[in-house]
Design an enzyme around this catalytic site. Structure first.
Site, mmCIF file in Angstrom:
data_model
loop_
_atom_site.group_PDB
_atom_site.id
_atom_site.type_symbol
_atom_site.label_atom_id
_atom_site.label_comp_id
_atom_site.label_asym_id
_atom_site.label_seq_id
_atom_site.Cartn_x
_atom_site.Cartn_y
_atom_site.Cartn_z
ATOM 1 N N GLU A 56 0.873 -1.168 0.000
ATOM 2 C CA GLU A 56 0.000 0.000 0.000
ATOM 3 C C GLU A 56 0.913 1.223 0.000
ATOM 4 O OE1 GLU A 56 -2.739 0.324 3.291
ATOM 5 O OE2 GLU A 56 -3.561 2.201 2.498
ATOM 6 N N ARG A 79 5.746 -13.223 9.461
ATOM 7 C CA ARG A 79 6.351 -11.898 9.313
ATOM 8 C C ARG A 79 7.788 -11.892 9.805
ATOM 9 N NH1 ARG A 79 2.403 -7.910 8.716
ATOM 10 N NH2 ARG A 79 3.754 -6.149 9.155
ATOM 11 N N LYS A 105 4.252 0.947 9.564
ATOM 12 C CA LYS A 105 4.370 2.206 8.829
ATOM 13 C C LYS A 105 3.762 3.369 9.608
ATOM 14 C CE LYS A 105 3.061 0.091 4.942
ATOM 15 N NZ LYS A 105 2.606 -0.128 3.577
#
Ligand code: ATP
Ligand code: MG
Length: 553
Positions: free
Chosen positions: A32, A257, A267
């Protein structure tokens, strides 16, 4: 490109090709554009591009840009740069927003099939009606609207007749499902916001859970690799692909992850550090962003090798920063020129060295890689050494300079400390030493031994330089930081994470360029900072110190 070692995803792909379930491989990396990429993204990049490459498939770089409020062209550009810098080329560049029209049509199809409805409940009510892990959800009073009415309302949502939050489109699945993700998830929301790609064309935007499977299906992605927090969403992913009657059926596979110790990765938090000026931009060398690691001095190869070493599995682990540093040393060992730099200078006058005389001494550029050749280092009557290489009253086993003691100057002579010059406050300003011409390095002198070897630069010829030394940004790992006690991660920011010192370097480093990398004797590996270096003065970021307790298993 290097090949990935065996892992469970690779095994699945191999089986799919062997069984004929697939006859080719398409993966995608779907960031994104709401921030810069970090080392966790590098893992996803290495896995997606690496696996496709191994099976002669292709990889798309797809911007998952369905949330206009947080997205920006700056991030799009930075992400492209970082992916390329890491050494990967996408087959196709895609934007989820290019599919908004098709997504809308698929939503209309769901409504017509009685599989989606417009809901008037507020966000809070929807949450309340959703139930919990132990209790089933409650159906919305709007759940049984007729398809006709839903079609009309959805069209009017698109036309802009409703305010943000006034209406949503929801999937009609099962409010009692044990999987909360299937309790009529929201598919579309109203958001009167300009989009970086589609401008003001849309005021409704698809939710991730609806958009992502459609994006994968539209692009013909065969293996849609994501992190394990999406595991519970897999049934919804498959539901969307099936109910929307997509021709192509992608397969979602989850992996663990990558997290790094003593830093933040989300983020949102990275953005906060940048916005509040706690760090020097998204590329601050203390951040785990790709651009920060690049500015600190990591090479793409070091990052790729590190990521591969962390492996591919279902479990997510916090990896020690020391492991990343190990790969920087391995990577630079044979390529970085050796040099001497003084970070905190102390002047020495060599009283018996002839005034006006300069010798140009020979030194190897890299003893571990003799092919790199030799360099010349000037030596004359005045030199700088490190302040910490002198102690007036040393403890036992201190073998560096102290009154009466003799040490070796790397590549030069033995010198002996004869006198300490202090200012009015009693601070040491300068040392007077003598040298022994017999002890010149390289002449095979064996007359006597000294225990300490220190580095130095010639005072008259040395160039000024700034050194930036880093410590971990966060004094605890993100997970361990106790945010329950009214604290935020900002309370764990290490106030000593950056130390800036002014020193000197060898004069043969006159023509260095940003991103040149060196090993400074005893201090570690450094990178020429691209942001603060000027013609007058280079700025060096320390990548890693020389020693580490870390050993690769
Ligand atoms: P963040 O939580 O840091 O904001 P994100 O997951 O929202 O990250 P995206 O831009 O959605 O960021 O991520 C793009 C891809 O990178 C996704 O497929 C995501 O799963 C993957 N990814 C993100 N963070 C990690 C990580 N720490 N380890 C492995 N893969 C990651
Ligand atoms: Mg995300």
């Amino acid at each position: 490109m290097e090949h990935n070692s065996s892992n469970f995803i690779r095994t699945i792909i191999k089986e799919d090709l062997e069984s004929g379930k697939r006859d080719h491989v398409v993966t995608r990396f779907p960031p994104e554009p709401n921030g810069y990429l970090h080392i966790g993204h590098a893992k996803s990049i290495v896995i997606n591009f690496g696996l496709a490459d191994d099976f002669k498939g292709k990889t798309h770089l797809r911007f998952d840009d369905t949330n206009p409020l947080k997205e920006d062209q700056e991030y799009v550009d930075a992400i492209k740069e970082d992916v390329q810098w890491l050494g990967y080329e996408w087959e196709e560049l895609r934007f989820a927003s290019d599919y908004f029209e098709e997504m809308y049509d698929r939503a209309v199809l769901l409504i017509k099939k009685g599989k989606a409805y417009v809901d008037d409940l507020t966000a809070d009510q929807i949450r309340e009606y959703r139930g919990t892990l132990t209790e089933p959800g409650k159906e919305s009073p709007y759940r049984n609207r007729a398809a006709e009415e839903n079609l009309d309302l959805f069209e009017r949502m698109r036309k802009g007749e409703f305010a943000n939050g006034e209406k949503v489109l929801r999937a009609k699945i099962d409010m009692a499902s044990p999987n909360i993700n299937l309790r009529d998830p929201v598919l579309y929301r109203v958001s009167h916001a300009s989009h970086h790609n589609t401008g003001d064309k849309w005021c409704i935007y698809p939710m991730y859970a609806f958009a992502h499977p459609l994006e994968d299906a539209i692009e013909g992605v065969t293996h849609s690799l994501c992190t394990t927090e999406f595991e519970d969403q897999r049934p919804l992913y498959n539901w969307v692909v099936e109910q929307c009657e997509m021709k192509h059926q992608p397969q979602q596979i989850e992996f663990g992850r990558l997290n790094l110790s003593n830093t933040v990765m989300s983020k949102r938090k990275l953005k906060q550090l940048v916005d509040e000026g706690i760090v020097d931009g998204w590329d601050d060398p203390r951040l785990p962003t790709i651009s920060g690691l690049r500015r600190k001095g990591y090479t793409p190869a070091a990052i790729r090798e590190f990521v591969k070493e962390t492996g591919v599995s279902k479990g997510s682990a916090v990896v020690d920063e020391a492991m990343l540093e190990h790969f920087a040393r391995e990577d630079l060992k044979l390529t970085a020129p050796r040099t001497m730099g003084i970070l905190k200078p102390l002047k020495i006058v060599i009283t018996n060295y002839p005034e006006g005389q300069v010798e140009w001494l020979d030194a190897e550029i890299n003893p571990e890689n003799p092919e790199m050749g030799m360099r010349k280092i000037p030596f004359s009557r005045e030199i700088y050494v490190e302040q910490e290489d002198f102690m007036e009253n040393p403890p036992k086993k201190y073998f560096r300079l102290f009154p009466g003691n003799e040490v070796r100057l790397k590549h030069a002579y033995f010198i002996k400390c004869e006198e300490v010059i202090k200012d009015d406050n009693g601070e040491v300003m300068e040392l007077r030493c003598t040298y022994d011409p017999e002890t010149k390095s390289g002449t095979g002198f064996t007359g006597r031994k000294v225990k300490g070897t220190i580095h130095w630069v010639d005072a008259k010829h040395a160039l000024p330089a700034e050194f930036r030394l880093y410590e971990p940004l966060i004094s605890d790992t993100e997970e361990e930081a106790d945010e329950t006690a009214g604290k935020t991660f900002l309370d764990y920011v290490n106030q000593n994470s950056l130390e800036i010192v002014q020193g000197f370097i060898e004069p043969n480093m006159e023509n260095i360029e940003p991103h040149d990398k060196f090993q400074f004797f005893r201090h570690g590996y450094f990178n020429v900072d691209p942001k603060h270096t000027t013609k007058e003065k280079p700025v060096f970021n320390r990548i890693v110190s020389l020693k580490s307790s870390f050993k690769l298993k």
